[in-house]
Design a protein around this motif. Structure first.
Motif, PDB file in Angstrom:
ATOM      1  N   ALA A  64       1.086  -1.223  -0.146  1.00  0.00           N
ATOM      2  CA  ALA A  64      -0.090  -0.102  -0.046  1.00  0.00           C
ATOM      3  C   ALA A  64       0.891   1.282   0.032  1.00  0.00           C
ATOM      4  CB  ALA A  64      -0.841  -0.058   1.120  1.00  0.00           C
ATOM      5  N   ASP A  65       0.408   2.191  -0.709  1.00  0.00           N
ATOM      6  CA  ASP A  65       1.168   3.357  -1.107  1.00  0.00           C
ATOM      7  C   ASP A  65       0.247   4.720  -0.917  1.00  0.00           C
ATOM      8  OD1 ASP A  65       3.010   5.479  -1.530  1.00  0.00           O
ATOM      9  OD2 ASP A  65       3.598   4.739  -3.548  1.00  0.00           O
ATOM     10  N   LEU A  66       0.263   5.178   0.315  1.00  0.00           N
ATOM     11  CA  LEU A  66      -0.911   6.344   0.638  1.00  0.00           C
ATOM     12  C   LEU A  66      -0.138   7.642   0.739  1.00  0.00           C
ATOM     13  CD1 LEU A  66      -3.297   3.843   2.992  1.00  0.00           C
ATOM     14  CD2 LEU A  66      -3.573   4.435   0.676  1.00  0.00           C
ATOM     15  N   PRO A  67       0.136   8.406  -0.072  1.00  0.00           N
ATOM     16  CA  PRO A  67       0.506   9.668   0.112  1.00  0.00           C
ATOM     17  C   PRO A  67      -0.371  10.577   0.868  1.00  0.00           C
ATOM     18  CG  PRO A  67       0.360   9.398  -2.119  1.00  0.00           C
ATOM     19  CD  PRO A  67       0.148   7.943  -1.571  1.00  0.00           C
ATOM     20  N   TYR A  68      -1.662  10.266   0.607  1.00  0.00           N
ATOM     21  CA  TYR A  68      -2.805  11.055   1.418  1.00  0.00           C
ATOM     22  C   TYR A  68      -3.660   9.777   2.018  1.00  0.00           C
ATOM     23  CZ  TYR A  68      -1.216  14.615  -1.606  1.00  0.00           C
ATOM     24  OH  TYR A  68      -0.459  15.803  -2.243  1.00  0.00           O
ATOM     25  N   PRO A  94       1.127  15.305   4.250  1.00  0.00           N
ATOM     26  CA  PRO A  94       0.441  14.985   2.879  1.00  0.00           C
ATOM     27  C   PRO A  94       1.361  14.786   1.862  1.00  0.00           C
ATOM     28  CG  PRO A  94      -1.085  16.373   4.013  1.00  0.00           C
ATOM     29  CD  PRO A  94       0.261  16.674   4.644  1.00  0.00           C
ATOM     30  N   GLY A  95       1.110  13.982   0.985  1.00  0.00           N
ATOM     31  CA  GLY A  95       2.072  13.852  -0.246  1.00  0.00           C
ATOM     32  C   GLY A  95       3.421  13.417   0.103  1.00  0.00           C
ATOM     33  N   SER A 127       0.683  11.418   8.291  1.00  0.00           N
ATOM     34  CA  SER A 127      -0.250  11.973   7.107  1.00  0.00           C
ATOM     35  C   SER A 127      -0.088  11.183   5.768  1.00  0.00           C
ATOM     36  CB  SER A 127       0.278  13.445   6.977  1.00  0.00           C
ATOM     37  OG  SER A 127      -0.136  14.420   8.038  1.00  0.00           O
ATOM     38  N   GLY A 128       0.914  10.300   5.691  1.00  0.00           N
ATOM     39  CA  GLY A 128       1.211   9.468   4.557  1.00  0.00           C
ATOM     40  C   GLY A 128       2.017   8.330   4.874  1.00  0.00           C
ATOM     41  N   LEU A 129       1.853   7.070   4.110  1.00  0.00           N
ATOM     42  CA  LEU A 129       2.544   6.163   4.414  1.00  0.00           C
ATOM     43  C   LEU A 129       2.706   5.151   3.298  1.00  0.00           C
ATOM     44  CD1 LEU A 129       0.293   3.465   4.470  1.00  0.00           C
ATOM     45  CD2 LEU A 129      -0.327   4.360   6.591  1.00  0.00           C
ATOM     46  N   TYR A 130       3.540   4.187   3.345  1.00  0.00           N
ATOM     47  CA  TYR A 130       4.184   3.184   2.394  1.00  0.00           C
ATOM     48  C   TYR A 130       4.340   1.911   3.190  1.00  0.00           C
ATOM     49  CZ  TYR A 130       6.646   0.542  -0.935  1.00  0.00           C
ATOM     50  OH  TYR A 130       7.028  -0.262  -1.819  1.00  0.00           O
TER      51      TYR A 130
END
Length: 132
Positions: A64-68, A94-95, A127-130
């Motif tokens: 999972a790649d969630l920049p937001y 974020p981002g 605020s973001g995760l990978y």
């Protein structure tokens, strides 16, 4: 030696930082279908480890790649668990901006114990995760 000394030592060892508390064991991270989950973020933690990893849960799949983060999750996570053979990279803005930190497999019941810069910590700061 007082008879209370061994009891006090045992209680002190149970309350050390890094204790798992109510957090699930990293090897047990699975979704409702039994599929492996890379990490779980929780919106509740507490000064008592037994009360951590509570409240709403955000399950993160491997890769999972969630920049937001999804609505309502930015700057909300206060405890997390990373599954075996996984690594969670988080960002404070974020981002994928701001400060970053990598969490390896394990339980992190109180994110306020992990420094984010000189004056901050990671509680309510993701605020973001990978997850890989």
């Amino acid at each position: 030696m007082s008879p209370l000394c061994p009891l006090m030592l045992a209680l002190a060892l149970v309350a050390v930082p890094g204790a798992q508390g109510a957090c699930p064991v990293p090897a047990d991270l699975k979704d409702t279908d039994g599929m492996r989950t890379c990490a779980k973020l929780y919106d509740k933690s507490d000064a008592y480890y037994a009360n951590c990893c509570q409240g709403a849960v955000l399950s993160v799949e491997p890769g999972a790649d969630l920049p937001y983060l999804p609505s309502g999750w930015a700057n909300t996570a206060s405890s997390l668990v990373v599954g075996q053979r996984c690594e969670l990279t988080v960002w404070s803005r974020p981002g994928k901006g701001g400060k970053t930190r990598k969490f390896s497999a394990g339980s992190y019941p109180r994110l306020e114990e992990y420094q984010r810069g000189i004056f901050g910590n990671w509680a309510n700061s993701i605020s973001g995760l990978y997850c890989k």
